[in-house]
Design an enzyme around this catalytic site. Sequence first.
Site, PDB file in Angstrom:
ATOM      1  N   GLU A   1      31.195  37.725  35.894  1.00 42.00           N
ATOM      2  CA  GLU A   1      30.582  39.036  36.048  1.00 42.00           C
ATOM      3  C   GLU A   1      31.176  40.011  35.040  1.00 42.00           C
ATOM      4  O   GLU A   1      32.386  40.053  34.841  1.00 42.00           O
ATOM      5  CB  GLU A   1      30.805  39.558  37.477  1.00 42.00           C
ATOM      6  CG  GLU A   1      30.067  40.834  37.762  1.00 42.00           C
ATOM      7  CD  GLU A   1      30.151  41.255  39.222  1.00 42.00           C
ATOM      8  OE1 GLU A   1      30.285  42.472  39.462  1.00 42.00           O
ATOM      9  OE2 GLU A   1      30.077  40.389  40.104  1.00 42.00           O
TER      10      GLU A   1
ATOM     11  N   ASP B   1      34.376  36.070  39.745  1.00 38.13           N
ATOM     12  CA  ASP B   1      34.372  37.521  39.920  1.00 38.13           C
ATOM     13  C   ASP B   1      35.779  37.985  39.553  1.00 38.13           C
ATOM     14  O   ASP B   1      36.725  37.772  40.314  1.00 38.13           O
ATOM     15  CB  ASP B   1      34.031  37.908  41.358  1.00 38.13           C
ATOM     16  CG  ASP B   1      34.017  39.416  41.541  1.00 38.13           C
ATOM     17  OD1 ASP B   1      33.336  40.106  40.769  1.00 38.13           O
ATOM     18  OD2 ASP B   1      34.703  39.905  42.457  1.00 38.13           O
TER      19      ASP B   1
ATOM     20  N   ASP C   1      34.847  39.229  47.033  1.00 39.48           N
ATOM     21  CA  ASP C   1      35.020  38.757  45.656  1.00 39.48           C
ATOM     22  C   ASP C   1      34.553  37.301  45.522  1.00 39.48           C
ATOM     23  O   ASP C   1      34.005  36.907  44.487  1.00 39.48           O
ATOM     24  CB  ASP C   1      36.479  38.883  45.223  1.00 39.48           C
ATOM     25  CG  ASP C   1      37.034  40.250  45.513  1.00 39.48           C
ATOM     26  OD1 ASP C   1      37.046  41.089  44.608  1.00 39.48           O
ATOM     27  OD2 ASP C   1      37.437  40.488  46.674  1.00 39.48           O
TER      28      ASP C   1
END
EC number: 3.1.21.10
Length: 161
Positions: free
Chosen positions: A67, A7, A140
């Site tokens: 992501e 992330d 996260d």
Amino acid sequence: MRILGIDPGYAIMGYGILDYNGNRFRTVDYGSIETEAHTPMPQRLNQLFDGLNEVIQKYQPEEASIEELFFNSNTTTAIKVGEARGVALLACERNGLRVSEYTPLQIKQALVGYGRAEKKQVQNMVKVILNLKEVPKPDDTADAVAAAICHAHSRNNRVIG
């Protein structure tokens, strides 16, 4: 197969390492690489690169899942997160990892079955799928683990390099 989920972020970059065999997951490790506020951006990017490179070297994942960025308004933040994402992609490339990327909607769909699911629903599914005692923290980190789970189920369709 060992998967690294990422992330991207410049203050906190979450990561998750999962082994996936058949339809079974084994949690290897998860955590975050954090940089201090008010540190010049080039130094932050260097810290993120070094930290992620260390994770990759230690756990030797075969593939990575990252992501994609989604921002509504703050372009300054989007640019900084984009720079951190670039550093993550570079670390993966330098270590020979196949990289796939997923939108937040695709990750939510893969974990919850609904692309507009709430963050808490995704976090709870991470906990349930991996049989964890608690949701990985910070958020996260949970998002990075979710990206790895998504990749395990979708990997044949999403390789970008």
